[in-house]
Design a protein around this motif. Structure first.
Motif, PDB file in Angstrom:
ATOM      1  N   VAL A   1     -32.377  -4.373   3.175  1.00 30.50           N
ATOM      2  CA  VAL A   1     -32.550  -6.002   3.462  1.00 30.50           C
ATOM      3  C   VAL A   1     -33.300  -5.800   4.751  1.00 30.50           C
ATOM      4  O   VAL A   1     -32.989  -5.530   5.808  1.00 30.50           O
TER       5      VAL A   1
ATOM      6  N   VAL B   1     -25.519  -1.094   1.129  1.00 27.73           N
ATOM      7  CA  VAL B   1     -26.587  -1.873   1.720  1.00 27.73           C
ATOM      8  C   VAL B   1     -26.821  -1.746   3.141  1.00 27.73           C
ATOM      9  O   VAL B   1     -25.987  -1.383   4.153  1.00 27.73           O
TER      10      VAL B   1
ATOM     11  N   SER C   1     -28.179  -9.922  -0.463  1.00 27.39           N
ATOM     12  CA  SER C   1     -27.152  -9.131   0.130  1.00 27.39           C
ATOM     13  C   SER C   1     -25.727  -9.351  -0.579  1.00 27.39           C
ATOM     14  O   SER C   1     -24.963  -8.187  -0.619  1.00 27.39           O
TER      15      SER C   1
ATOM     16  N   SER D   1     -34.876  -5.991  -0.334  1.00 27.76           N
ATOM     17  CA  SER D   1     -34.979  -7.680  -0.002  1.00 27.76           C
ATOM     18  C   SER D   1     -35.739  -8.145   1.046  1.00 27.76           C
ATOM     19  O   SER D   1     -35.855  -7.480   2.135  1.00 27.76           O
TER      20      SER D   1
ATOM     21  N   LEU E   1     -23.448 -10.676   7.604  1.00 29.05           N
ATOM     22  CA  LEU E   1     -24.292  -9.405   7.535  1.00 29.05           C
ATOM     23  C   LEU E   1     -23.944  -8.450   8.456  1.00 29.05           C
ATOM     24  O   LEU E   1     -24.229  -7.298   8.227  1.00 29.05           O
TER      25      LEU E   1
ATOM     26  N   ILE F   1     -29.190  -2.968   6.428  1.00 36.65           N
ATOM     27  CA  ILE F   1     -29.733  -3.968   7.069  1.00 36.65           C
ATOM     28  C   ILE F   1     -30.887  -3.440   7.889  1.00 36.65           C
ATOM     29  O   ILE F   1     -30.403  -2.985   9.067  1.00 36.65           O
TER      30      ILE F   1
END
Length: 282
Positions: free
Chosen positions: A61, A89, A77, A6, A105, A91
């Motif tokens: 992400v 996920v 997300s 992403s 997040l 980051i």
């Protein structure tokens, strides 16, 4: 394995494209999906992205100062976070520090663009490949081969894209109107995780929850590294800093009985276990 990458904004896009190519060099069994590369002409882009999100169990992400509160980043997300117990996920903090990231997040795994941080990201993805996973010694050698390529490309991106400042938060009412769906989806999953953690804490022995760090624990060469190099949630990172924990070896001085949050207590124990195992491997 499919990995959804992403992005939002120019710097974020260039890092996403770098990861798209580089990850395939390190882990050939991984199939990254990037919207700028993989949407066929004539396809409905929103429908295609939604389909990819619904069928992906791993996501990276690419977070920057410019897109920190971007509604689209929060939407993707949130979609990646469905079934949080099985989905991962990551980051990727392009030009940010962990304490720059706020909820929701802040609840996800954070990856710093350092040699150790990116290696832990690759190891985590590799561990999910099952029978196609590379052995530990192989992945270490492959990573050392390709890391200079990533490091050079990443530094060039930071150098060639304008320096961005963290944008001031917009009024809550305005932001909530745009990202309400995403936040609700993430909060729902996080509540399930918290309920699960509470059930686990009710069932385990007090000895486990009252775990105290052992001053005899050795971390080898990793001991002098700053805790910023570790994959920590923002909440745990802030707690350690409040206890004047600055390096890996300082973690030995933490008493987890002072942690009221069960989830953070479990996270700290997992971090200690991982560090001990890494030292044994080395």
């Amino acid at each position: 394995m499919k990995v959804f990458i992403s992005w939002s904004g120019e710097r974020s896009r260039q890092v996403a494209e770098l990861l798209n190519v580089w990850i395939q060099c390190v882990l050939q069994a991984v199939d990254p999906w990037l919207s700028t590369k993989d949407i066929d002409k004539g396809s409905l882009w929103f429908s295609e992205i939604t389909n990819q999100l619904s069928s992906t169990q791993n996501g990276i992400v690419c977070l920057t100062k410019a897109n920190l509160s971007n509604p689209w980043i929060l939407f993707e997300s949130g979609a990646l976070a469905k079934g949080l117990t099985s989905n991962r996920v990551y980051i990727f903090l392009v030009d940010l520090k962990p304490n720059d990231v706020k909820d929701p997040l802040a609840q996800f795994n954070h990856t710093m663009p350092s040699r150790e941080g990116v290696f832990q990201l690759i190891r985590s993805i590799n561990n999910g490949l099952g029978e196609k996973a590379l052995r530990e010694n192989i992945i270490a050698n492959v990573y050392e081969t390709y890391w200079p390529q990533f490091e050079k490309g990443f530094k060039e991106i930071l150098s060639n894209t304008p320096e961005e400042e963290i944008k001031e938060e917009r009024p809550k009412e305005d932001l909530l109107n745009e990202i309400l769906y995403s936040v609700r989806a993430i909060d729902k999953r996080l509540r399930k995780v918290e309920d699960t953690e509470q059930k686990i804490s009710d069932s385990v022995k007090p000895r486990y929850l009252n775990f105290k760090s052992d001053s005899n624990i050795e971390f080898g060469e990793m001991g002098d590294r700053p805790i910023e190099d570790l994959e920590l949630s923002v909440h745990l990172f802030n707690f350690l800093k409040s206890q004047k924990i600055n390096t890996v070896k300082d973690i030995r001085n933490v008493d987890t009985t002072k942690l009221d949050n069960v989830a953070l207590k479990h996270e700290l124990i997992r971090v200690l276990t991982r560090l001990i195992n890494l030292n044994k491997e080395n």
